[in-house]
Design an enzyme around this catalytic site. Structure first.
Site, PDB file in Angstrom:
ATOM      1  N   ARG A 182      -7.491  -8.533 -35.196  1.00 26.69           N
ATOM      2  CA  ARG A 182      -8.662  -8.393 -34.314  1.00 26.69           C
ATOM      3  C   ARG A 182      -8.375  -8.840 -32.868  1.00 26.69           C
ATOM      4  NH1 ARG A 182     -13.097  -6.945 -37.133  1.00 26.69           N
ATOM      5  NH2 ARG A 182     -13.068  -7.291 -39.397  1.00 26.69           N
ATOM      6  N   LEU A 183      -7.121  -8.807 -32.485  1.00 26.71           N
ATOM      7  CA  LEU A 183      -6.742  -9.119 -31.104  1.00 26.71           C
ATOM      8  C   LEU A 183      -6.735  -7.816 -30.303  1.00 26.71           C
ATOM      9  CD1 LEU A 183      -3.855 -11.657 -31.842  1.00 26.71           C
ATOM     10  CD2 LEU A 183      -6.289 -12.108 -31.454  1.00 26.71           C
TER      11      LEU A 183
END
Length: 208
Positions: free
Chosen positions: A187-188
């Protein structure tokens, strides 16, 4: 194999460095048309009524360029009524095959008659007839009624071209803000946002 991977990375790097949001959209859209299984031109359209109550649905992109993003609809349906009362909208493209999203926000204006006529002429005949037969978004007591109306319209326009209904046309969303979202591990995610100014576009990044 290594050379092919490098070419793909170089192309991605060029795309990520692009400073023209329309060129960036075009590049991604071309890729989506090759990789999405169905309807790469599908986009979520969010509108709000005069009181600010939102609604959203999927529509199809039918034209785009620096002047905006075009879709077509019945002006007497819910979305048409909301856009005429509150001419602002948001669009969302989600291309799962590319792990990409594009969000577009801006004011909405009707397209001119010539543009609407030209697009309507490209639709299949049954789609053209359906535009006449359907009271879009209004209650339908039973399917048979719509089928009867379609048959009546089919008879009315037998052996002649189907003209565009006066209540059927298009809208153009002129973007004031465009965000490009790239899915990354853990989720970066990578998010680039372009905001229109008097002199062009300001670009920045957003936290994921």
């Amino acid at each position: 194999m290594a050379k092919a991977v490098k070419r793909a990375r170089d192309r991605q790097d060029r795309m990520d460095m692009a400073d023209d949001p329309f060129a960036l959209f075009d590049d991604l859209y071309i890729k989506a048309r090759e990789t999405e299984i169905n309807d790469s031109n599908a986009m979520a359209l969010a509108t709000a009524d005069a009181e600010g109550r939102p609604s959203v649905r999927m529509v199809l992109l039918k034209g785009h360029g620096p002047d905006g993003f075009i879709f077509y609809t019945n002006y007497e349906g819910r979305k048409g009524g909301e856009l005429l009362a509150n001419p602002h909208a948001a669009l969302l493209f989600h291309w799962k095959s590319l792990r990409r999203q594009i969000r577009i926000e801006g004011p909405v204006t009707p397209v001119d008659d010539a543009t609407a006529d030209a697009y309507f002429a490209t639709r299949s005949r049954d789609s053209q007839l359906g535009a006449w037969a359907s009271d879009q978004s209004r209650p339908l007591p039973e399917r048979r009624i719509f089928e009867q109306r379609f048959a009546e319209v089919e008879k009315l326009f037998a052996d002649k071209p189907v003209p565009r209904p006066p209540h059927w046309s298009g809208f153009r969303v002129t973007p004031q803000r465009i965000e490009f979202w790239e899915d990354r591990d853990h989720r970066l995610h990578h998010r680039r946002v372009f905001t229109r100014t008097e002199s062009g576009w300001d670009e920045g990044l957003l936290y994921p």
